[in-house]
Write a protein that holds these residues in place. Sequence first.
Motif: not given
Length: 403
Positions: A242-243, A339, A343, A349-350, A352-355
């Motif tokens: 989770d970073g 995000a 990114a 990528k944005t 993926r990061d935000l699901h």
Amino acid sequence: MNGTGVPTDVLRRVAVAGADDAGGLPVELLGDFLEVLSVAVCEGKPLQRRALHRFRARGEEAAGQGVALRALLDLYLSSAWRLWRELPAVIAAQSDPNAVVAAGEVMLRAVDDAVAELAEGYQLARRTLVRSQVSARREFVDDLLTGGADVVGLLGRASGFGLHLTGPHAVAVVTADRDFTDDSSLVKAVERAVLGSKGDSDALVASKSGNLVVVFAAPDRDAMDHVLHGIRSALGPRTSDDGRVQLQRRTMDGAWQIAVGRPRTTAAGVVASYREALDAHDLAQRLSLNSPVIDARDLLVYRVLVNDRPAVTDLISTLLTPLLEARGGAAPMVDTLLAYFAAGRNTAKTARDLHLSVRAVTYRLDRIRELTGQNVNDPNDSFALHAAVLGAKLLDWPATPLS
């Protein structure tokens, strides 16, 4: 010849030989041990309490001089066995064998009593010395990082703790879920990594207010990177999806993060770098920056935003308040912009990061352009939007209304 029955020159020769066996320790550390021991054996009596107190004092003296306990005991035991053959009862062993047995018993007891007092005095003195050193070190660290002490006196004290503050120094502050203490194994691991095997690096590692603080020489960027790499290696690898940055369980459970101030000279520069590192950590928390290392020089633009609140408020009000009209409010749109910029303006990528799906991200970016009139793909518009959403993050907008 003296009252011990052993010639003075013999006692001197035995003492010198014992000192050589112990690695060249000063003969003076023996005090009157050989004389007292000879008298005890000749009289067949145990050592008197007054003599034992003197040996305890010798142990304290040796501790104060930094003599190793093993070497000190070697000095006394080596001298004792060398003295044995010079004692009158041993020399006359053939004519009176029983006297040798009695002499041996007295000598073994006397040596045992003397060494016990010697060791106890040494250990008591070492504990007192360690407490004194810890107290002095703590006082120095507090004075150095708060800037409340005389600068000239502080520079003189710094050299005693391995710091030479004439050159540029930087301060790194490590924060974690659990407090650091000076006696923890993790602090000692960081100290070994930073100071090296010889411990001769220009650096100081200590705990302060539950954080780990490293003050180190920073003549150039390579030197800073080397120290920061050593700190990270000692803390352990990051193991979180989770970073968050996780410590190895063998050292400490929880997250850690390093914030480092910019290099500066003199003791006042150390204070400034320390405060800058703390400010960098605070900004990282407010901006949800999860990087393992937060460099204050990379956050200068954020500090500008924080220091000019009226301008930031006006920027948010002008550019972002139209997002309140979006479905679900402004918060999802602000999160998407944050995000997206984090990114590197990479839509995939944005997502993926935000699901989210790429299509959902694209829809939100288009909706932002419709509501604000700002195009994230235009350099000027992108810069303004990025500054505005960073300001929103710092001011916790839209959860907190603008004042």
